[in-house]
Motif scaffolding. Structure first.
Motif, PDB file in Angstrom:
ATOM      1  N   PRO A   1      67.715  46.923  44.860  1.00  0.00           N
ATOM      2  CA  PRO A   1      68.272  46.994  46.221  1.00  0.00           C
ATOM      3  C   PRO A   1      67.939  48.294  46.947  1.00  0.00           C
ATOM      4  N   VAL A   2      67.945  49.413  46.224  1.00  0.00           N
ATOM      5  CA  VAL A   2      67.624  50.685  46.874  1.00  0.00           C
ATOM      6  C   VAL A   2      66.180  50.695  47.340  1.00  0.00           C
ATOM      7  N   GLN A   3      65.268  50.197  46.524  1.00  0.00           N
ATOM      8  CA  GLN A   3      63.868  50.160  46.926  1.00  0.00           C
ATOM      9  C   GLN A   3      63.658  49.252  48.131  1.00  0.00           C
ATOM     10  N   MET A   4      64.406  48.161  48.202  1.00  0.00           N
ATOM     11  CA  MET A   4      64.299  47.275  49.366  1.00  0.00           C
ATOM     12  C   MET A   4      64.790  47.972  50.630  1.00  0.00           C
ATOM     13  N   LEU A   5      65.936  48.636  50.524  1.00  0.00           N
ATOM     14  CA  LEU A   5      66.478  49.330  51.692  1.00  0.00           C
ATOM     15  C   LEU A   5      65.597  50.502  52.104  1.00  0.00           C
ATOM     16  N   ARG A   6      64.944  51.124  51.131  1.00  0.00           N
ATOM     17  CA  ARG A   6      64.103  52.289  51.432  1.00  0.00           C
ATOM     18  C   ARG A   6      62.924  51.917  52.307  1.00  0.00           C
ATOM     19  N   THR A   7      62.443  50.693  52.190  1.00  0.00           N
ATOM     20  CA  THR A   7      61.295  50.277  52.990  1.00  0.00           C
ATOM     21  C   THR A   7      61.665  49.937  54.427  1.00  0.00           C
ATOM     22  N   VAL A   8      62.958  49.823  54.712  1.00  0.00           N
ATOM     23  CA  VAL A   8      63.405  49.543  56.080  1.00  0.00           C
ATOM     24  C   VAL A   8      63.381  50.852  56.876  1.00  0.00           C
ATOM     25  N   PRO A   9      62.741  50.912  58.037  1.00  0.00           N
ATOM     26  CA  PRO A   9      62.775  52.139  58.853  1.00  0.00           C
ATOM     27  C   PRO A   9      64.210  52.484  59.241  1.00  0.00           C
ATOM     28  N   TRP A  10      64.700  53.611  58.690  1.00  0.00           N
ATOM     29  CA  TRP A  10      66.112  53.921  58.893  1.00  0.00           C
ATOM     30  C   TRP A  10      66.410  54.251  60.352  1.00  0.00           C
ATOM     31  N   VAL A  11      65.402  54.675  61.121  1.00  0.00           N
ATOM     32  CA  VAL A  11      65.634  54.914  62.550  1.00  0.00           C
ATOM     33  C   VAL A  11      65.918  53.596  63.269  1.00  0.00           C
ATOM     34  N   GLY A  12      65.323  52.503  62.766  1.00  0.00           N
ATOM     35  CA  GLY A  12      65.570  51.206  63.385  1.00  0.00           C
ATOM     36  C   GLY A  12      66.973  50.682  63.180  1.00  0.00           C
ATOM     37  N   LEU A  13      67.755  51.368  62.323  1.00  0.00           N
ATOM     38  CA  LEU A  13      69.136  50.943  62.096  1.00  0.00           C
ATOM     39  C   LEU A  13      70.106  51.522  63.124  1.00  0.00           C
ATOM     40  N   ILE A  14      69.606  52.321  64.048  1.00  0.00           N
ATOM     41  CA  ILE A  14      70.496  52.936  65.039  1.00  0.00           C
ATOM     42  C   ILE A  14      71.302  51.895  65.818  1.00  0.00           C
ATOM     43  N   PRO A  15      70.690  50.800  66.312  1.00  0.00           N
ATOM     44  CA  PRO A  15      71.502  49.810  67.037  1.00  0.00           C
ATOM     45  C   PRO A  15      72.628  49.231  66.191  1.00  0.00           C
ATOM     46  N   LEU A  16      72.354  48.965  64.910  1.00  0.00           N
ATOM     47  CA  LEU A  16      73.410  48.450  64.039  1.00  0.00           C
ATOM     48  C   LEU A  16      74.503  49.486  63.815  1.00  0.00           C
ATOM     49  N   PHE A  17      74.100  50.745  63.645  1.00  0.00           N
ATOM     50  CA  PHE A  17      75.104  51.795  63.460  1.00  0.00           C
ATOM     51  C   PHE A  17      76.010  51.917  64.685  1.00  0.00           C
ATOM     52  N   ILE A  18      75.430  51.746  65.868  1.00  0.00           N
ATOM     53  CA  ILE A  18      76.239  51.820  67.085  1.00  0.00           C
ATOM     54  C   ILE A  18      77.233  50.661  67.124  1.00  0.00           C
ATOM     55  N   ILE A  19      76.764  49.464  66.733  1.00  0.00           N
ATOM     56  CA  ILE A  19      77.660  48.295  66.720  1.00  0.00           C
ATOM     57  C   ILE A  19      78.756  48.472  65.682  1.00  0.00           C
ATOM     58  N   TRP A  20      78.392  48.960  64.500  1.00  0.00           N
ATOM     59  CA  TRP A  20      79.358  49.082  63.424  1.00  0.00           C
ATOM     60  C   TRP A  20      80.299  50.276  63.592  1.00  0.00           C
ATOM     61  N   LEU A  21      79.744  51.420  64.027  1.00  0.00           N
ATOM     62  CA  LEU A  21      80.489  52.682  63.990  1.00  0.00           C
ATOM     63  C   LEU A  21      80.808  53.252  65.357  1.00  0.00           C
ATOM     64  N   GLY A  22      80.333  52.607  66.434  1.00  0.00           N
ATOM     65  CA  GLY A  22      80.595  53.135  67.763  1.00  0.00           C
ATOM     66  C   GLY A  22      79.559  54.163  68.171  1.00  0.00           C
ATOM     67  N   ILE A  23      79.905  54.968  69.153  1.00  0.00           N
ATOM     68  CA  ILE A  23      78.964  55.952  69.690  1.00  0.00           C
ATOM     69  C   ILE A  23      79.460  57.376  69.496  1.00  0.00           C
ATOM     70  N   GLY A  24      80.377  57.576  68.570  1.00  0.00           N
ATOM     71  CA  GLY A  24      80.896  58.919  68.314  1.00  0.00           C
ATOM     72  C   GLY A  24      80.054  59.671  67.298  1.00  0.00           C
ATOM     73  N   GLU A  25      80.727  60.423  66.438  1.00  0.00           N
ATOM     74  CA  GLU A  25      80.039  61.222  65.435  1.00  0.00           C
ATOM     75  C   GLU A  25      79.583  60.384  64.254  1.00  0.00           C
ATOM     76  N   ALA A  26      80.265  59.277  63.976  1.00  0.00           N
ATOM     77  CA  ALA A  26      79.982  58.501  62.763  1.00  0.00           C
ATOM     78  C   ALA A  26      78.532  58.014  62.674  1.00  0.00           C
ATOM     79  N   PRO A  27      77.953  57.393  63.708  1.00  0.00           N
ATOM     80  CA  PRO A  27      76.562  56.935  63.547  1.00  0.00           C
ATOM     81  C   PRO A  27      75.564  58.072  63.369  1.00  0.00           C
ATOM     82  N   LYS A  28      75.821  59.217  63.969  1.00  0.00           N
ATOM     83  CA  LYS A  28      74.922  60.359  63.800  1.00  0.00           C
ATOM     84  C   LYS A  28      74.931  60.840  62.356  1.00  0.00           C
TER      85      LYS A  28
END
Length: 286
Positions: free
Chosen positions: A127-154
Protein backbone atom coordinates in the motif's frame (compact mmCIF):
# COMPACT_ATOMS: atom_id res chain seq x y z
CA UNK A 1 108.68 -19.53 12.77
CA UNK A 2 108.35 -15.88 12.23
CA UNK A 3 105.08 -13.96 12.26
CA UNK A 4 104.75 -11.11 9.86
CA UNK A 5 103.11 -8.14 11.47
CA UNK A 6 101.01 -5.92 9.24
CA UNK A 7 102.05 -2.34 9.29
CA UNK A 8 99.82 -0.27 11.53
CA UNK A 9 96.99 1.41 9.67
CA UNK A 10 96.41 5.05 10.18
CA UNK A 11 92.99 6.09 11.44
CA UNK A 12 90.61 7.22 8.70
CA UNK A 13 90.59 10.84 7.92
CA UNK A 14 87.34 12.15 9.37
CA UNK A 15 86.66 15.59 8.06
CA UNK A 16 83.76 17.69 9.33
CA UNK A 17 80.59 17.38 7.31
CA UNK A 18 79.74 20.37 5.20
CA UNK A 19 76.90 22.51 6.35
CA UNK A 20 73.60 21.19 5.05
CA UNK A 21 71.36 23.94 3.86
CA UNK A 22 67.63 23.58 4.39
CA UNK A 23 65.93 22.63 1.20
CA UNK A 24 62.68 24.40 0.45
CA UNK A 25 60.47 23.55 -2.49
CA UNK A 26 60.94 26.04 -5.20
CA UNK A 27 57.88 28.07 -6.02
CA UNK A 28 56.62 27.52 -9.49
CA UNK A 29 57.46 30.44 -11.72
CA UNK A 30 54.59 32.82 -12.23
CA UNK A 31 52.50 31.37 -9.41
CA UNK A 32 51.48 33.84 -6.72
CA UNK A 33 50.24 33.15 -3.20
CA UNK A 34 47.35 30.69 -2.97
CA UNK A 35 43.86 32.15 -2.74
CA UNK A 36 41.59 30.85 0.05
CA UNK A 37 38.99 28.42 -1.21
CA UNK A 38 36.06 30.34 0.26
CA UNK A 39 37.18 33.40 -1.70
CA UNK A 40 37.39 31.42 -4.95
CA UNK A 41 33.92 30.00 -4.37
CA UNK A 42 32.55 33.50 -3.80
CA UNK A 43 33.83 34.84 -7.11
CA UNK A 44 31.08 33.23 -9.20
CA UNK A 45 28.09 34.53 -7.17
CA UNK A 46 29.64 38.01 -6.93
CA UNK A 47 30.19 38.17 -10.68
CA UNK A 48 26.62 37.02 -11.25
CA UNK A 49 25.28 39.75 -8.96
CA UNK A 50 27.39 42.37 -10.72
CA UNK A 51 26.14 41.22 -14.11
CA UNK A 52 22.56 41.24 -12.82
CA UNK A 53 22.94 44.77 -11.43
CA UNK A 54 24.57 45.99 -14.64
CA UNK A 55 21.77 44.58 -16.81
CA UNK A 56 19.16 46.18 -14.56
CA UNK A 57 20.91 49.56 -14.59
CA UNK A 58 21.26 49.48 -18.39
CA UNK A 59 17.59 48.66 -18.85
CA UNK A 60 18.28 45.27 -20.41
CA UNK A 61 16.42 43.63 -17.52
CA UNK A 62 13.24 45.62 -16.77
CA UNK A 63 12.07 45.93 -13.17
CA UNK A 64 8.68 44.38 -13.95
CA UNK A 65 10.49 41.24 -15.16
CA UNK A 66 13.08 41.00 -12.38
CA UNK A 67 14.07 43.63 -9.85
CA UNK A 68 17.71 44.60 -9.43
CA UNK A 69 19.78 43.26 -6.49
CA UNK A 70 19.79 46.72 -4.91
CA UNK A 71 16.00 46.96 -5.05
CA UNK A 72 15.69 43.46 -3.60
CA UNK A 73 18.05 44.34 -0.76
CA UNK A 74 15.99 47.46 0.07
CA UNK A 75 12.77 45.43 -0.01
CA UNK A 76 14.30 42.88 2.34
CA UNK A 77 15.33 45.63 4.73
CA UNK A 78 11.82 47.08 4.73
CA UNK A 79 10.20 43.68 5.36
CA UNK A 80 12.58 42.97 8.21
CA UNK A 81 12.23 46.46 9.65
CA UNK A 82 8.44 46.40 9.95
CA UNK A 83 8.42 42.80 11.25
CA UNK A 84 6.56 41.33 8.27
CA UNK A 85 9.27 38.92 7.20
CA UNK A 86 10.17 37.56 10.70
CA UNK A 87 6.47 36.94 11.42
CA UNK A 88 6.00 35.12 8.11
CA UNK A 89 9.13 33.02 8.74
CA UNK A 90 7.82 32.03 12.16
CA UNK A 91 4.50 30.85 10.70
CA UNK A 92 6.19 28.86 7.93
CA UNK A 93 8.70 27.29 10.31
CA UNK A 94 5.90 26.17 12.61
CA UNK A 95 4.08 24.51 9.72
CA UNK A 96 7.22 22.70 8.59
CA UNK A 97 8.05 21.57 12.13
CA UNK A 98 4.58 20.12 12.77
CA UNK A 99 4.44 18.44 9.36
CA UNK A 100 7.95 17.04 9.78
CA UNK A 101 7.09 15.63 13.20
CA UNK A 102 3.85 13.97 12.08
CA UNK A 103 5.28 12.67 8.81
CA UNK A 104 8.47 11.51 10.50
CA UNK A 105 6.65 9.51 13.14
CA UNK A 106 4.39 7.91 10.54
CA UNK A 107 7.17 7.12 8.08
CA UNK A 108 9.56 5.67 10.66
CA UNK A 109 6.81 3.61 12.32
CA UNK A 110 5.73 2.09 9.00
CA UNK A 111 9.36 1.40 8.05
CA UNK A 112 9.98 -0.41 11.34
CA UNK A 113 6.88 -2.56 10.92
CA UNK A 114 7.74 -3.39 7.33
CA UNK A 115 11.48 -3.76 7.78
CA UNK A 116 11.58 -5.87 10.93
CA UNK A 117 8.87 -8.37 10.00
CA UNK A 118 8.02 -10.27 6.84
CA UNK A 119 4.36 -10.19 7.81
CA UNK A 120 4.59 -6.44 8.31
CA UNK A 121 6.23 -6.07 4.90
CA UNK A 122 3.43 -8.05 3.25
CA UNK A 123 0.79 -5.86 4.91
CA UNK A 124 2.44 -2.43 4.73
CA UNK A 125 4.91 -2.18 1.87
CA UNK A 126 2.53 -2.69 -1.06
CA UNK A 127 0.00 0.00 0.00
CA UNK A 128 2.79 2.47 0.76
CA UNK A 129 4.43 1.87 -2.61
CA UNK A 130 1.08 2.40 -4.34
CA UNK A 131 0.45 5.67 -2.51
CA UNK A 132 4.02 6.81 -3.16
CA UNK A 133 3.44 6.77 -6.90
CA UNK A 134 0.49 9.16 -6.57
CA UNK A 135 1.60 12.82 -7.02
CA UNK A 136 1.07 14.13 -3.52
CA UNK A 137 0.56 17.68 -4.83
CA UNK A 138 -2.46 16.38 -6.73
CA UNK A 139 -4.07 15.50 -3.40
CA UNK A 140 -4.55 19.17 -2.50
CA UNK A 141 -8.20 19.25 -3.69
CA UNK A 142 -9.01 16.19 -1.58
CA UNK A 143 -7.25 17.67 1.43
CA UNK A 144 -9.33 20.83 1.07
CA UNK A 145 -12.54 18.76 0.92
CA UNK A 146 -11.54 16.59 3.86
CA UNK A 147 -9.75 19.11 6.10
CA UNK A 148 -11.01 22.52 5.01
CA UNK A 149 -8.85 25.50 4.12
CA UNK A 150 -7.17 26.13 7.47
CA UNK A 151 -3.84 24.87 8.76
CA UNK A 152 -4.71 21.16 8.55
CA UNK A 153 -4.31 20.65 4.76
CA UNK A 154 -1.01 22.55 4.73
CA UNK A 155 0.44 20.42 7.51
CA UNK A 156 -0.99 17.22 6.00
CA UNK A 157 0.66 17.96 2.66
CA UNK A 158 4.05 18.44 4.33
CA UNK A 159 3.62 15.32 6.46
CA UNK A 160 2.73 13.20 3.44
CA UNK A 161 5.83 14.22 1.50
CA UNK A 162 8.05 13.67 4.54
CA UNK A 163 6.63 10.24 5.40
CA UNK A 164 7.42 8.63 2.06
CA UNK A 165 11.08 9.68 2.03
CA UNK A 166 11.67 8.50 5.58
CA UNK A 167 9.85 5.23 4.97
CA UNK A 168 11.91 4.34 1.91
CA UNK A 169 15.29 5.19 3.44
CA UNK A 170 14.69 3.69 6.87
CA UNK A 171 13.26 0.52 5.32
CA UNK A 172 16.25 0.24 2.97
CA UNK A 173 18.61 0.86 5.88
CA UNK A 174 17.06 -1.93 7.94
CA UNK A 175 17.13 -4.43 5.10
CA UNK A 176 20.68 -3.37 4.21
CA UNK A 177 22.19 -4.35 7.56
CA UNK A 178 24.99 -6.88 7.11
CA UNK A 179 23.79 -10.40 7.87
CA UNK A 180 27.20 -11.19 9.33
CA UNK A 181 26.64 -8.60 12.05
CA UNK A 182 23.30 -10.20 12.90
CA UNK A 183 24.92 -13.63 13.15
CA UNK A 184 27.67 -12.21 15.34
CA UNK A 185 25.05 -10.69 17.64
CA UNK A 186 23.23 -14.00 17.87
CA UNK A 187 26.47 -15.81 18.73
CA UNK A 188 26.95 -13.31 21.59
CA UNK A 189 23.58 -14.25 23.00
CA UNK A 190 21.49 -11.29 21.87
CA UNK A 191 17.79 -11.98 21.57
CA UNK A 192 15.44 -10.55 18.97
CA UNK A 193 14.99 -7.16 20.62
CA UNK A 194 18.66 -7.04 21.55
CA UNK A 195 19.55 -7.50 17.90
CA UNK A 196 17.10 -4.80 16.89
CA UNK A 197 18.44 -2.36 19.46
CA UNK A 198 22.19 -2.99 19.19
CA UNK A 199 22.63 -4.14 15.58
CA UNK A 200 19.71 -3.36 13.26
CA UNK A 201 18.79 0.16 14.34
CA UNK A 202 22.39 1.47 14.49
CA UNK A 203 23.00 -0.10 11.08
CA UNK A 204 19.91 1.62 9.67
CA UNK A 205 20.82 5.01 11.14
CA UNK A 206 22.83 6.23 8.09
CA UNK A 207 19.82 5.55 5.87
CA UNK A 208 17.57 7.36 8.31
CA UNK A 209 19.81 10.44 8.24
CA UNK A 210 19.76 10.43 4.45
CA UNK A 211 15.98 10.14 4.50
CA UNK A 212 15.76 13.04 6.91
CA UNK A 213 17.75 15.27 4.56
CA UNK A 214 15.51 14.36 1.64
CA UNK A 215 12.46 14.86 3.83
CA UNK A 216 13.49 18.39 4.78
CA UNK A 217 13.93 19.34 1.14
CA UNK A 218 10.50 17.89 0.36
CA UNK A 219 8.99 19.67 3.37
CA UNK A 220 10.01 23.09 2.03
CA UNK A 221 8.73 22.19 -1.42
CA UNK A 222 5.41 21.04 0.04
CA UNK A 223 5.23 24.25 2.06
CA UNK A 224 5.32 26.32 -1.12
CA UNK A 225 2.30 24.45 -2.46
CA UNK A 226 0.58 24.28 0.91
CA UNK A 227 0.77 28.00 1.53
CA UNK A 228 -1.02 28.60 -1.75
CA UNK A 229 -4.16 27.10 -0.17
CA UNK A 230 -5.94 30.23 1.03
CA UNK A 231 -3.07 31.20 3.33
CA UNK A 232 -3.36 34.37 5.38
CA UNK A 233 0.17 34.26 6.82
CA UNK A 234 3.55 32.81 6.00
CA UNK A 235 6.18 33.26 3.33
CA UNK A 236 3.87 31.85 0.65
CA UNK A 237 1.24 34.42 1.60
CA UNK A 238 3.79 37.21 1.06
CA UNK A 239 4.63 35.75 -2.35
CA UNK A 240 0.96 35.62 -3.36
CA UNK A 241 0.46 39.21 -2.28
CA UNK A 242 3.56 40.31 -4.18
CA UNK A 243 2.35 38.50 -7.29
CA UNK A 244 -0.89 40.49 -7.23
CA UNK A 245 1.07 43.77 -7.25
CA UNK A 246 3.88 42.59 -9.57
CA UNK A 247 6.45 43.03 -6.78
CA UNK A 248 9.24 40.89 -8.16
CA UNK A 249 11.58 42.22 -5.47
CA UNK A 250 9.42 40.77 -2.67
CA UNK A 251 9.03 37.48 -4.56
CA UNK A 252 12.80 37.11 -4.85
CA UNK A 253 13.21 37.96 -1.16
CA UNK A 254 10.79 35.15 -0.26
CA UNK A 255 12.62 32.72 -2.55
CA UNK A 256 15.94 33.62 -0.94
CA UNK A 257 14.38 33.05 2.49
CA UNK A 258 13.12 29.63 1.39
CA UNK A 259 16.61 28.74 0.16
CA UNK A 260 18.28 30.04 3.33
CA UNK A 261 15.95 28.11 5.63
CA UNK A 262 16.45 24.96 3.57
CA UNK A 263 20.24 25.27 3.74
CA UNK A 264 20.09 25.95 7.48
CA UNK A 265 17.93 22.87 8.08
CA UNK A 266 20.28 20.73 5.97
CA UNK A 267 23.30 22.02 7.91
CA UNK A 268 21.62 21.08 11.20
CA UNK A 269 20.91 17.55 9.94
CA UNK A 270 24.51 17.15 8.73
CA UNK A 271 25.76 18.25 12.16
CA UNK A 272 23.44 15.71 13.80
CA UNK A 273 24.69 13.08 11.35
CA UNK A 274 28.32 13.73 12.32
CA UNK A 275 27.45 13.40 16.00
CA UNK A 276 25.41 10.20 15.69
CA UNK A 277 27.63 8.46 13.14
CA UNK A 278 31.05 9.03 14.67
CA UNK A 279 31.54 5.25 14.80
CA UNK A 280 31.30 4.92 11.01
CA UNK A 281 34.55 5.60 9.09
CA UNK A 282 33.80 7.33 5.82
CA UNK A 283 35.75 8.62 2.86
CA UNK A 284 36.21 12.37 3.19
CA UNK A 285 37.86 13.13 -0.13
CA UNK A 286 41.43 13.67 -1.27
Amino acid sequence: MTVDHAPPTSPPDISPLPDVEALTPARRPGRGPSVPRWLRRAVGPVLLLLLWQSCSAAGVLPADVLASPGTIARAAGELVGDGTLPTAMGVSLRRVAVGLLLGGVAGIALALVSGLSRLGEDLVDAPVQMLRTVPWVGLIPLFIIWLGIGEAPKVALIALGVAFHLYLNVYAGIRGVDAGLVEAGESLGLGRWGLVRHVVLPGALPGAMTGLRYSLATAWLALVFGESINADAGIGFLMNQAREFFRTDVIVVCLVVYAFLGLLADALVRTLERLLLQWRPTFTGQ
